[in-house]
Write a protein that holds these residues in place. Sequence first.
Motif, mmCIF file in Angstrom:
data_model
loop_
_atom_site.group_PDB
_atom_site.id
_atom_site.type_symbol
_atom_site.label_atom_id
_atom_site.label_comp_id
_atom_site.label_asym_id
_atom_site.label_seq_id
_atom_site.Cartn_x
_atom_site.Cartn_y
_atom_site.Cartn_z
ATOM 1 N N ALA A 159 0.830 -1.206 0.000
ATOM 2 C CA ALA A 159 0.000 0.000 0.000
ATOM 3 C C ALA A 159 0.867 1.259 0.000
ATOM 4 C CB ALA A 159 -0.895 -0.001 1.238
ATOM 5 N N SER A 168 -1.905 6.855 -3.508
ATOM 6 C CA SER A 168 -2.169 6.527 -4.911
ATOM 7 C C SER A 168 -1.692 7.598 -5.884
ATOM 8 C CB SER A 168 -3.652 6.229 -5.119
ATOM 9 O OG SER A 168 -4.410 7.361 -4.808
ATOM 10 N N ASN A 226 -0.051 -3.003 -6.572
ATOM 11 C CA ASN A 226 -1.512 -2.978 -6.532
ATOM 12 C C ASN A 226 -2.076 -4.409 -6.530
ATOM 13 O OD1 ASN A 226 -4.297 -2.814 -7.253
ATOM 14 N ND2 ASN A 226 -3.935 -0.712 -7.967
ATOM 15 N N ILE A 243 -5.062 -5.487 -6.445
ATOM 16 C CA ILE A 243 -6.204 -5.733 -7.353
ATOM 17 C C ILE A 243 -5.673 -6.060 -8.749
ATOM 18 C CG2 ILE A 243 -8.199 -4.657 -8.487
ATOM 19 C CD1 ILE A 243 -8.763 -3.169 -5.875
ATOM 20 N N GLY A 270 -9.160 -3.439 -1.676
ATOM 21 C CA GLY A 270 -9.042 -1.996 -1.575
ATOM 22 C C GLY A 270 -9.729 -1.448 -0.347
ATOM 23 N N THR A 271 -9.283 -0.235 0.057
ATOM 24 C CA THR A 271 -9.898 0.383 1.229
ATOM 25 C C THR A 271 -10.456 1.765 0.899
ATOM 26 O OG1 THR A 271 -7.655 1.081 1.843
ATOM 27 C CG2 THR A 271 -8.586 -0.823 3.036
ATOM 28 N N THR A 326 -5.603 5.229 -1.895
ATOM 29 C CA THR A 326 -4.542 4.296 -1.478
ATOM 30 C C THR A 326 -4.427 3.153 -2.485
ATOM 31 O OG1 THR A 326 -4.949 4.767 0.856
ATOM 32 C CG2 THR A 326 -3.799 2.717 0.370
ATOM 33 N N PRO A 337 -4.180 -0.432 -3.249
ATOM 34 C CA PRO A 337 -4.565 -1.526 -2.355
ATOM 35 C C PRO A 337 -3.469 -2.579 -2.213
ATOM 36 C CG PRO A 337 -5.635 -1.759 -4.485
ATOM 37 C CD PRO A 337 -4.902 -0.454 -4.532
ATOM 38 N N CYS A 340 -6.302 -8.034 -1.866
ATOM 39 C CA CYS A 340 -7.503 -8.349 -2.644
ATOM 40 C C CYS A 340 -7.772 -9.840 -2.471
ATOM 41 C CB CYS A 340 -7.275 -8.014 -4.119
ATOM 42 S SG CYS A 340 -8.721 -8.337 -5.156
#
Length: 398
Positions: free
Chosen positions: A204, A207, A215, A217, A256-257, A261, A263, A266
């Motif tokens: 993290a 972003s 990342n 995701i 993700g949060t 940010t 993430p 995932c």
Amino acid sequence: MTDPDTYTTLCDKIDQSLMVEDLTTMISIPSMNPFQQEVRKNYREKEMAEFYCDRMSDLGLEVSSRDVVPGRPNVWGVLKGKSNGASLMLAGHLDTVGDENYPGAFIPRIENNRVFGRGACDMKDALASYLEVVRVIRDEGIELSGDLILTGTADEEDQMIGSKDLGKNGPWADYGIIGEPSNMEVCSAHMGQVGYLVRSLGKAVHSSRPEDGINAIEGMMHIVDALKALQQDLMSRDAHTLCGHGRCGPAVIRGGTVVSTVPDYCELEIDRRIIPGETRDDVYAELYSLISSVVQSHPQFRFEIEGPTIDVLPLDVPADNPVLNSVLGLVRSVTNNSAEASAFYGGTDAPHFGFSTVIFGAGALQQAHSMNEYVEIDDMMITTRVYLCSVLDLLYRT
Ligand SMILES: [Zn+2]
């Protein structure tokens, strides 16, 4: 084996009103599956089990129950045969799916010769039919050569802990029938289902500087692509005659949060439908190697795999099995159609029992789990005739 006139005479004794009364009483006992939540309104599976035990006991069966986990029993009743002939189990689950967006789900209603309510066709109708089968046999003084067993299982709609326990600890029979809503098709096979949870682990960062992070995701997207390729590959493999090809796909994804940010986490739930012949171990090995190849191509990501999170066996009753041929033959003669064995959509308790069990019941999967669940009373009469005749066919020897 007995003659067709005896079948007809006995089937004429089936009392529709008694059966419908049992069904409506059972619909009014909400027995929703808790789906692993702690306390739920209208989770009264145990009360449903007690009601079924009472009814079986009224009919003179030797009744037993065993908690699979505290407060969640399997229940069964045995009508003892006079000799050691083959035994038959008429089985059904005690739980139902939920009542979200379904007002009045537990207030049974009869309209246009249909019974409406949660559980009407999935599958309290079959439980009511089985009771009526026993009543006719008892009232007509029929002595069976082998045991007839009625069973109500816990938790079919979720993890099937009831049927898994039954397979391990009994009761067992030579043959079984489960009256799941098969639209009165005789189903000798279905796919199994294995679920796995995959985690993608990244790094993290803010972003605005995604190049400094990893990342998770995006990492999972590579897995999703690989699953798509696996699905295509499954379609190119040998199909099962009745079930077709195995299936695989992403079912649930979380990650993700907050939007600013990158993430670092995932998770993905994979739904894998397995055909008879495929095993959980094969499937795990295949997914593991698929994820390993993704890791090799994208070493910045880390992945974990956990499971099975769901584990339902496939069903495949051989074409020459007596219970399959008995039910098929009786459906042909009762309905005058040319019934053939087919595959059931979705999983059932059947493969966990450990003995040959076919699926045959009134109602369709379109009505089961819907907000307008019902069963046609005429269909219930047909399925009850078939259940009764199957008992005679398999267990009655003069
Ligand atoms: Zn069901």
